[in-house]
Structure formats: structure tokens, C-alpha cells
Write an enzyme that holds these catalytic residues in place. Structure first.
Site, PDB file in Angstrom:
ATOM      1  N   ARG A  32       0.852  -1.178   0.000  1.00 36.76           N
ATOM      2  CA  ARG A  32       0.000   0.000   0.000  1.00 36.76           C
ATOM      3  C   ARG A  32       0.894   1.235   0.000  1.00 36.76           C
ATOM      4  O   ARG A  32       1.274   1.750   1.049  1.00 36.76           O
ATOM      5  CB  ARG A  32      -0.904  -0.023   1.242  1.00 36.76           C
ATOM      6  CG  ARG A  32      -2.114   0.910   1.136  1.00 36.76           C
ATOM      7  CD  ARG A  32      -2.740   1.112   2.493  1.00 36.76           C
ATOM      8  NE  ARG A  32      -1.919   2.031   3.289  1.00 36.76           N
ATOM      9  CZ  ARG A  32      -1.691   1.894   4.587  1.00 36.76           C
ATOM     10  NH1 ARG A  32      -2.162   0.878   5.251  1.00 36.76           N
ATOM     11  NH2 ARG A  32      -0.948   2.798   5.218  1.00 36.76           N
ATOM     12  N   HIS A  78      -3.736   4.738   4.066  1.00 38.49           N
ATOM     13  CA  HIS A  78      -4.809   3.767   4.288  1.00 38.49           C
ATOM     14  C   HIS A  78      -6.123   4.286   3.711  1.00 38.49           C
ATOM     15  O   HIS A  78      -6.874   3.555   3.062  1.00 38.49           O
ATOM     16  CB  HIS A  78      -4.947   3.496   5.782  1.00 38.49           C
ATOM     17  CG  HIS A  78      -6.092   2.628   6.146  1.00 38.49           C
ATOM     18  ND1 HIS A  78      -6.151   1.294   5.816  1.00 38.49           N
ATOM     19  CD2 HIS A  78      -7.252   2.897   6.815  1.00 38.49           C
ATOM     20  CE1 HIS A  78      -7.286   0.765   6.261  1.00 38.49           C
ATOM     21  NE2 HIS A  78      -7.965   1.718   6.876  1.00 38.49           N
ATOM     22  N   TYR A 107       3.678   6.003  11.103  1.00 33.97           N
ATOM     23  CA  TYR A 107       3.972   4.631  11.527  1.00 33.97           C
ATOM     24  C   TYR A 107       4.907   3.868  10.601  1.00 33.97           C
ATOM     25  O   TYR A 107       5.275   2.739  10.908  1.00 33.97           O
ATOM     26  CB  TYR A 107       2.662   3.839  11.692  1.00 33.97           C
ATOM     27  CG  TYR A 107       1.740   3.859  10.489  1.00 33.97           C
ATOM     28  CD1 TYR A 107       1.935   3.010   9.408  1.00 33.97           C
ATOM     29  CD2 TYR A 107       0.651   4.736  10.443  1.00 33.97           C
ATOM     30  CE1 TYR A 107       1.083   3.030   8.315  1.00 33.97           C
ATOM     31  CE2 TYR A 107      -0.199   4.760   9.360  1.00 33.97           C
ATOM     32  CZ  TYR A 107       0.002   3.901   8.296  1.00 33.97           C
ATOM     33  OH  TYR A 107      -0.835   3.925   7.214  1.00 33.97           O
TER      34      TYR A 107
END
Length: 372
Positions: A268, A272, A281
């Protein structure tokens, strides 16, 4: 630089031992498995690029306030499109995830329906009754038991009518494999030997949780053994490889040999959703590596260009055509009639529950200024 709150996995250990046909640079690793028909190769590439262009334009629409929160899939389109191209649409069934816009577009869902869906307009979920496409699923892994049940029904119908069964293809993210519905769906499918294919889009991140924090297993595909079904790991950014393994799984399902689990290794590269900040993160170098060196569109385009099957002029013409299609479809979406609050409770069940009937009445009363 990796900070205390981000993680980096370079090189990505998930790629070890995966099946592929084209290397990341577009070189054919298994040329004998490349489809022989040039027209088919070009059609596959066009289908994949069309979804990526839509994804890029959808983010712009979201930033303009013309879409709600949007789950981006750009960089993962080879997994979604490659698997769906193995289906006989609209006869076979497709159960996408909430990130499955590319799946739905490749299956045949018109762009204006996708736009309305991400506007939370009821018309976005009012699908063609002759199509076997299910709506986008937001509850994680919820679609897997549904797909298994659908596949069992198709198996029994096929036995009754003396024909090959239609298959059900369901997607789930790596995060979804930690949900109970993943176990329920796959176990049921294997026990009843239904014609289903389950594709894990292992994009490395369940929002901010990396795969190695979800399981101690070396691979997610290894879970197939526990359910008694074959599994395969494939390079999810290689469109030809994904299509090849899914076609094999579909053929296996049609001849009555049961379900297959496919783990597609992808990444990805984008947030998100349109509201996420992945810099909180993960190390940006990890996403950059995949974006710059493993892009699925560039991989196949490089191969096609090397064979003299594609050029820059064709690319520009295709992009213009997709943009024109999107403009036309956006007009259709914008022309959709406004909705009333109680319509949000319609098309949930064939027969509304008493609670839903009461809730709709309350909404109508509030709308009219009266009392429930």
C-alpha cells in the site's frame, strides 16, 4: 531516516519465493507463461491502467469535497484487476473489500456507481440484479462467509442442472486474516468443497500494524494448509502472474476440486484512506522503494514497449479516453436525485425488520417537523 515511531522492512521479506512471470523491471522470468495473443496483453494492461487513473482522479475529487473518505488502492491494482480478469463476468461472483474499487471497475461496475457509493448515496449500492457483484464491504472479512455460502449455492445449482458451477471470488486484506470470519469462511468452503477463490491482498499494513505483528507464521498462505485447501503465493504487482494463478484456481473450482487460497504480495504505497498519515507509523523509504521500483503499471508497460506493442502516444490516448469517460460518469453521478434520511435504511434487508420500520417512521416524522 527511520524514527522511533516508524518501521522499515527493506528489502521486504514477504517477497521471498513468490511466483511471478515478469520481474520488477519488466523482464520475462517465465516467457512461456506470457499470454500469446498481443491483443489480450494490451487489453489486460488497459484494464489495469484504467483503474489506476480512476484512483488518482478520485483522490482529487475527495480533496474537492466531491467524495467522502476514500480508500486508495493505487499500486495494488495488478492484484485486483489480475484476479478479476480470470472471472466470467457478470456470471461469476465477486465480493470485494472496502478497498476494492479496482476490482469493481474491472468487473464492470460503471464509474458513476463507484462515485455514488463513496458519496454514501443509496444509488451506489443499487446494483444491476443481473450482475453478481456484491457491494463494497467495510466490516473486515465479513464477505468471506458470504462468498462461501454463495459458492455452496452455486455448487448445488450446478449439480441440479448438470453444468459447471459459477465461482465466487472474495478478497480480504492481510489485516482481515486475523478476524474470525476469515476462519469461518475458509473452513466452511473447504469442508463443503465449494467453488470459491480467496485472495489475500497482503499489502504489508493493516492500517498501522505490519504483517509481522499480526502473525508469527512465515506466510499467510500457509494458513490454507490448516483448512485443507491448496494455497499459492504470487507477486501481487505482476498482473500476468496474478491472472495466471487465479485462472488456475478458477479452473480447479469449476471442475469440482474445491477452493483455493491466494496470497498476493503487494504494498500500500498510498495512505490507508484519504484521511490517513502513514508517516506516523512507517518509513517513507519503504513506500518509495515499491513506488519507484515495483510499480505494476510500469512493469507491464516496460514489457509491452520492449515488444513493440505499446508506445507513449498510445498511453496518452488511453489516458485521455479514461478522463473523458470519468467526466461523463461524473455528470451522471452529479445528476443523481437527492436523498432523504430514511433512504439510508432501505436496501439493507429484503424485508425490513420492525426496528428499521420504526426508525424510518421516526426519520420521516422528524423531517416533516412532527413527532415520532
Amino acid at each position: 531516516m527511520t524514527t522511533s515511531h516508524t518501521r522499515s522492512r527493506l528489502p521486504d521479506p514477504r517477497l521471498e519465493g513468490v511466483f511471478c512471470i515478469l520481474d520488477a523491471d519488466g523482464a520475462p522470468r517465465q516467457p512461456e507463461l506470457v499470454p500469446a495473443d498481443p491483443a489480450r496483453l494490451i487489453a489486460m494492461y488497459r484494464a489495469m491502467r484504467r483503474t489506476r487513473i480512476f484512483d488518482e482522479r478520485a483522490l482529487v475529487l475527495q480533496r474537492q469535497g466531491r467524495l467522502g473518505v476514500y480508500p486508495l488502492f493505487g499500486g495494488m491494482e495488478a492484484t485486483q484487476v489480475g484476479a478479476v480478469l480470470a472471472l466470467d463476468a457478470p456470471h461469476d461472483w465477486l465480493a470485494p473489500t472496502y478497498r476494492g474499487t479496482g476490482c469493481a471497475l474491472a468487473y464492470g461496475l460503471p464509474m458513476h456507481k463507484v462515485i455514488l457509493s463513496w458519496r454514501a448515496h443509496p444509488d451506489g449500492s443499487r446494483l444491476d440484479p443481473d450482475s453478481h457483484l456484491l457491494p463494497f464491504y467495510t466490516p473486515i472479512a465479513n464477505q468471506l462467509p458470504h462468498a462461501a455460502g454463495i459458492a455452496l449455492a452455486e455448487k448445488r445449482l450446478a449439480e441440479r442442472d448438470g453444468r459447471e458451477p459459477r465461482v465466487a471470488l472474495a478478497f480480504v486484506g492481510d489485516g482481515g486474516t486475523s478476524e474470525g470470519d476469515f476462519h469461518v469462511g475458509l473452513n466452511f468452503a473447504a469442508v463443503f468443497k465449494v467453488p470459491a477463490i480467496f485472495v489475500i491482498e497482503n499489502n504489508g499494513w493493516a492500517i498501522s500494524t505490519p504483517t509481522d505483528r499480526q502473525t508469527a507464521a512465515a506466510t499467510l498462505a500457509s494458513r490454507g494448509e490448516g483448512y485443507g485447501m491448496p494455497s499459492v503465493r504470487v507477486d501481487g504487482n505482476d498482473l500476468l502472474a496474478v491472472a495466471h494463478v487465479t485462472e488456475g484456481a478458477v479452473a480447479r473450482a469449476r471442475r469440482g476440486a474445491g477452493p483455493t487460497l491466494i496470497e498476493a504480495i503487494t504494498y500500500r504505497v498510498l495512505p490507508h484512506t484519504s484521511s490517513d498519515d502513514p508517516a506516523r507509523y512507517r518509513d517513507s523509504a519503504e513506500a518509495d522503494e515499491w513506488r519507484e521500483k515495483r510499480d505494476p503499471g510500469m512493469r507491464l508497460r516496460t514489457y509491452l514497449t520492449g515488444r513493440g506493442l505499446w508506445n507513449d502516444a498510445q498511453e496518452e490516448t488511453m489516458i485521455s479516453a479514461v478522463d473523458a469517460e470519468l467526466r461523463s460518469e461524473l455528470e451522471l453521478a452529479d445528476a443523481a436525485p437527492g436523498i432523504e434520511p430514511w433512504e439510508l435504511l432501505e436496501h439493507v434487508f429484503e424485508t425490513p425488520t420492525p426496528e428499521m420500520v420504526e426508525q424510518q417512521a421516526e426519520l420521516r416524522a422528524l423531517h416533516s417537523g412532527g413527532k415520532a
